[in-house]
Design a protein around this motif. Structure first.
Motif, short mmCIF file in Angstrom:
data_model
loop_
_atom_site.label_atom_id
_atom_site.label_comp_id
_atom_site.label_asym_id
_atom_site.label_seq_id
_atom_site.Cartn_x
_atom_site.Cartn_y
_atom_site.Cartn_z
N VAL A 1 43.78 43.07 35.55
CA VAL A 1 45.08 42.47 35.80
C VAL A 1 44.86 40.97 35.97
O VAL A 1 44.00 40.55 36.76
CB VAL A 1 45.75 43.05 37.06
CG1 VAL A 1 47.08 42.35 37.33
CG2 VAL A 1 45.96 44.55 36.91
N TYR A 2 45.59 40.19 35.23
CA TYR A 2 45.46 38.74 35.25
C TYR A 2 46.59 38.15 36.09
O TYR A 2 47.77 38.45 35.84
CB TYR A 2 45.47 38.18 33.84
CG TYR A 2 44.15 38.39 33.12
CD1 TYR A 2 43.76 39.66 32.72
CD2 TYR A 2 43.29 37.33 32.86
CE1 TYR A 2 42.54 39.88 32.08
CE2 TYR A 2 42.08 37.52 32.22
CZ TYR A 2 41.72 38.80 31.84
OH TYR A 2 40.51 39.00 31.20
N TYR A 3 46.21 37.32 37.04
CA TYR A 3 47.18 36.72 37.96
C TYR A 3 47.23 35.21 37.76
O TYR A 3 46.19 34.55 37.65
CB TYR A 3 46.78 37.00 39.41
CG TYR A 3 46.81 38.44 39.80
CD1 TYR A 3 45.68 39.24 39.67
CD2 TYR A 3 47.97 39.02 40.32
CE1 TYR A 3 45.70 40.57 40.03
CE2 TYR A 3 48.00 40.36 40.68
CZ TYR A 3 46.87 41.12 40.54
OH TYR A 3 46.91 42.44 40.89
N GLN B 1 36.62 42.57 43.04
CA GLN B 1 37.36 41.49 43.68
C GLN B 1 38.09 40.66 42.64
O GLN B 1 37.79 40.72 41.46
CB GLN B 1 36.39 40.61 44.48
CG GLN B 1 35.39 39.84 43.63
CD GLN B 1 34.46 39.00 44.49
OE1 GLN B 1 34.28 39.24 45.67
NE2 GLN B 1 33.85 37.99 43.88
N ARG B 2 39.04 39.89 43.12
CA ARG B 2 39.77 38.99 42.24
C ARG B 2 38.94 37.73 42.02
O ARG B 2 38.53 37.07 42.98
CB ARG B 2 41.12 38.63 42.87
CG ARG B 2 42.04 37.88 41.96
CD ARG B 2 43.40 37.66 42.61
NE ARG B 2 44.09 38.92 42.90
CZ ARG B 2 45.34 38.98 43.34
NH1 ARG B 2 46.04 37.87 43.53
NH2 ARG B 2 45.90 40.15 43.60
N ALA C 1 46.10 28.06 37.86
CA ALA C 1 44.87 28.79 37.55
C ALA C 1 45.19 30.23 37.15
O ALA C 1 46.28 30.75 37.42
CB ALA C 1 43.92 28.78 38.74
N TRP C 2 44.22 30.84 36.51
CA TRP C 2 44.27 32.27 36.18
C TRP C 2 43.10 32.96 36.88
O TRP C 2 41.96 32.49 36.81
CB TRP C 2 44.17 32.48 34.68
CG TRP C 2 45.39 32.04 33.94
CD1 TRP C 2 45.60 30.83 33.34
CD2 TRP C 2 46.58 32.80 33.73
NE1 TRP C 2 46.84 30.80 32.77
CE2 TRP C 2 47.46 31.99 32.99
CE3 TRP C 2 46.98 34.10 34.09
CZ2 TRP C 2 48.72 32.43 32.60
CZ3 TRP C 2 48.23 34.53 33.71
CH2 TRP C 2 49.10 33.71 32.97
N TYR C 3 43.43 34.05 37.54
CA TYR C 3 42.44 34.92 38.13
C TYR C 3 42.56 36.29 37.47
O TYR C 3 43.58 36.60 36.85
CB TYR C 3 42.68 35.07 39.64
CG TYR C 3 42.26 33.90 40.48
CD1 TYR C 3 42.97 32.71 40.47
CD2 TYR C 3 41.13 33.98 41.29
CE1 TYR C 3 42.58 31.64 41.25
CE2 TYR C 3 40.73 32.92 42.08
CZ TYR C 3 41.45 31.75 42.06
OH TYR C 3 41.06 30.68 42.83
N GLY D 1 51.49 34.94 41.11
CA GLY D 1 52.38 35.78 40.34
C GLY D 1 52.09 37.24 40.61
O GLY D 1 51.18 37.59 41.37
N GLN D 2 52.86 38.11 39.96
CA GLN D 2 52.74 39.54 40.19
C GLN D 2 51.64 40.18 39.36
O GLN D 2 51.24 41.33 39.61
CB GLN D 2 54.07 40.22 39.91
CG GLN D 2 54.36 40.53 38.44
CD GLN D 2 54.69 39.29 37.62
OE1 GLN D 2 54.90 38.21 38.16
NE2 GLN D 2 54.72 39.44 36.31
N GLY D 3 51.15 39.46 38.37
CA GLY D 3 50.06 39.97 37.55
C GLY D 3 50.53 40.58 36.25
O GLY D 3 51.64 41.11 36.17
#
Length: 121
Positions: A92-94, A44-45, A35-37, A112-114
């Motif tokens: 920032v996309y995680y 919030q994320r 997934a992508w957040y 991931g680190q984003g």
């Protein structure tokens, strides 16, 4: 161990496109979904898009019709194609994955680190 590494972020003008990639590596037995957040400053994320190992997808309402998530099970990769980008997509996309490691009987969540995506003229 398991590592998720994102790439492809950057600065783009409104209406432009970007493609994010996420590579999962390490002692991975199977991946249930990727997934992508995204997280904007002070917010919030939130989930952007998710794809299961079977190819089922779901999207946040705010990106439907503009973003497309895809995956490559053989390579443990996930991608996010982002079109018609808007300033409000800046965040920032995680990358996120729910996966099972070799020798472990249950799945765990990894991040991931984003990577920064900035939409601005």
């Amino acid at each position: 161990q398991v590592q998720l590494v994102e790439s492809g972020g950057g600065l783009v003008q409104p209406g432009g496109s970007l493609r994010l990639s996420c590579a999962a590596s390490g002692s991975i037995f199977s991946i249930n979904y990727m997934a992508w957040y995204r997280q904007a400053p002070g917010k919030q994320r939130d989930l952007v898009a998710r794809i299961t190992s079977g190819g089922s997808t779901n999207y946040a309402d705010s990106v439907k019709g503009r973003f497309t998530i895809s995956g490559d099970n053989a390579k443990n990769m996930a991608y996010l194609e982002m079109n018609s980008l808007k300033p409000e997509d800046t965040a920032v996309y995680y990358c996120n994955a729910d996966l099972i490691r070799w020798g472990v009987g249950v799945s765990s969540d990894y991040w991931g680190q984003g990577t920064q995506v900035t939409v601005s003229s």
